[in-house]
Scaffold this motif. Structure first.
Motif, PDB file in Angstrom:
ATOM      1  N   SER A  19      -3.649  -9.458   3.511  1.00  0.00           N
ATOM      2  CA  SER A  19      -3.500 -10.297   2.130  1.00  0.00           C
ATOM      3  C   SER A  19      -4.830 -10.379   1.475  1.00  0.00           C
ATOM      4  N   ASN A  20      -5.808  -9.624   1.976  1.00  0.00           N
ATOM      5  CA  ASN A  20      -7.028  -9.958   1.249  1.00  0.00           C
ATOM      6  C   ASN A  20      -7.789  -8.639   0.997  1.00  0.00           C
ATOM      7  N   ALA A  21      -6.992  -7.482   0.787  1.00  0.00           N
ATOM      8  CA  ALA A  21      -7.706  -6.300   0.616  1.00  0.00           C
ATOM      9  C   ALA A  21      -7.580  -6.045  -1.014  1.00  0.00           C
ATOM     10  N   GLU A  22      -8.518  -4.948  -1.204  1.00  0.00           N
ATOM     11  CA  GLU A  22      -8.542  -4.326  -2.724  1.00  0.00           C
ATOM     12  C   GLU A  22      -7.622  -3.054  -2.641  1.00  0.00           C
ATOM     13  N   VAL A  23      -6.681  -3.190  -3.503  1.00  0.00           N
ATOM     14  CA  VAL A  23      -5.696  -1.838  -3.369  1.00  0.00           C
ATOM     15  C   VAL A  23      -5.806  -1.440  -4.835  1.00  0.00           C
ATOM     16  N   THR A  24      -5.649   0.008  -4.711  1.00  0.00           N
ATOM     17  CA  THR A  24      -5.596   0.870  -6.069  1.00  0.00           C
ATOM     18  C   THR A  24      -4.570   1.866  -5.665  1.00  0.00           C
ATOM     19  N   ALA A  25      -3.893   2.144  -6.787  1.00  0.00           N
ATOM     20  CA  ALA A  25      -2.832   3.313  -6.860  1.00  0.00           C
ATOM     21  C   ALA A  25      -2.906   4.043  -8.201  1.00  0.00           C
ATOM     22  N   ILE A  67      -6.470   1.639   0.058  1.00  0.00           N
ATOM     23  CA  ILE A  67      -6.674   0.119   0.607  1.00  0.00           C
ATOM     24  C   ILE A  67      -8.033  -0.142   1.403  1.00  0.00           C
ATOM     25  N   LEU A  68      -8.629  -1.085   0.682  1.00  0.00           N
ATOM     26  CA  LEU A  68     -10.145  -1.449   1.171  1.00  0.00           C
ATOM     27  C   LEU A  68     -10.027  -2.787   1.443  1.00  0.00           C
ATOM     28  N   ARG A  69     -10.419  -3.093   2.796  1.00  0.00           N
ATOM     29  CA  ARG A  69     -10.132  -4.386   3.476  1.00  0.00           C
ATOM     30  C   ARG A  69     -11.733  -4.955   3.541  1.00  0.00           C
ATOM     31  N   PRO A  70     -11.777  -6.294   3.410  1.00  0.00           N
ATOM     32  CA  PRO A  70     -13.295  -6.925   3.172  1.00  0.00           C
ATOM     33  C   PRO A  70     -13.843  -6.447   4.590  1.00  0.00           C
ATOM     34  N   GLY A  71     -15.059  -6.140   4.455  1.00  0.00           N
ATOM     35  CA  GLY A  71     -16.015  -5.787   5.411  1.00  0.00           C
ATOM     36  C   GLY A  71     -16.189  -4.368   5.786  1.00  0.00           C
ATOM     37  N   SER A  72     -15.239  -3.551   5.152  1.00  0.00           N
ATOM     38  CA  SER A  72     -15.252  -2.163   5.524  1.00  0.00           C
ATOM     39  C   SER A  72     -15.594  -1.555   4.398  1.00  0.00           C
ATOM     40  N   SER A  73     -16.379  -0.248   4.626  1.00  0.00           N
ATOM     41  CA  SER A  73     -17.014   0.602   3.569  1.00  0.00           C
ATOM     42  C   SER A  73     -15.951   1.802   3.272  1.00  0.00           C
ATOM     43  N   ASN A  74     -15.199   1.943   4.038  1.00  0.00           N
ATOM     44  CA  ASN A  74     -14.275   3.104   4.169  1.00  0.00           C
ATOM     45  C   ASN A  74     -12.734   2.738   3.792  1.00  0.00           C
ATOM     46  N   PRO A  75     -12.212   3.267   2.548  1.00  0.00           N
ATOM     47  CA  PRO A  75     -11.072   2.776   2.216  1.00  0.00           C
ATOM     48  C   PRO A  75     -10.121   3.672   3.248  1.00  0.00           C
ATOM     49  N   VAL A  76      -8.828   3.033   3.205  1.00  0.00           N
ATOM     50  CA  VAL A  76      -7.756   3.693   4.143  1.00  0.00           C
ATOM     51  C   VAL A  76      -6.815   4.238   2.802  1.00  0.00           C
TER      52      VAL A  76
END
Length: 152
Positions: A83-89, A132-141
């Motif tokens: 519930s706390n990710a940055e998501v782009t499409a 999808i970029l989760r907090p604390g991660s520099s590599n998006p899924v």
């Protein structure tokens, strides 16, 4: 009005059994389970401007052939909703130009998903690329879906 609300609430519950069966709307990438929902904007156009769904993403677009793209994300390790990710499409008809948008965090029936409106006027198929970029991660899924409007 009840049917519109029920339909939109159903979109917030993308992880339902029906969506799991529809493998085209479910992908795993990294440690994430990603579910896709696509709804015609007309399903929410009937809400009053004061209704939460009526205000979502700046309000329902008035242009025709707009669709609400909804992404729900879960952690595959423990099944918890992300519930706390940055998501782009990025959405576009295959072979044609696409449009990229940051999906907004939205709460429907006390669950968090991400969404925005996209113009989807042609018959498709469409490619919907999700990052999808989760907090604390520099590599998006990253994952992608192919989507075509249901035949009537």
């Amino acid at each position: 009005m009840y049917l519109i609300k029920a339909g939109f609430a159903a979109a917030g519950m993308i992880a339902s059994v029906a969506m799991v069966v529809a493998a085209d709307y479910y992908k795993t990438a990294g440690n994430l389970a990603v579910y896709l929902g696509v709804l015609p904007a007309e399903m929410v156009r009937g809400h009053s401007p004061e209704h939460p769904e009526g205000k979502m993403h700046g309000g329902v677009p008035s242009a025709k052939r707009q669709h609400h793209v909804v992404i729900a994300v879960f952690d595959t390790k423990d099944g918890s909703r992300v519930s706390n990710a940055e998501v782009t499409a990025r959405v576009g008809e295959i072979g044609l130009a696409s449009v990229q948008k940051k999906l907004e965090r939205m709460t429907i029936d006390k669950t968090i998903s991400y969404g925005s409106y996209f113009s989807m006027g042609g018959p498709g198929p469409y490619r919907i690329e999700v990052e999808i970029l989760r907090p604390g991660s520099s590599n998006p899924v990253k994952t992608s879906f192919e989507y075509s409007h249901p035949r009537r």
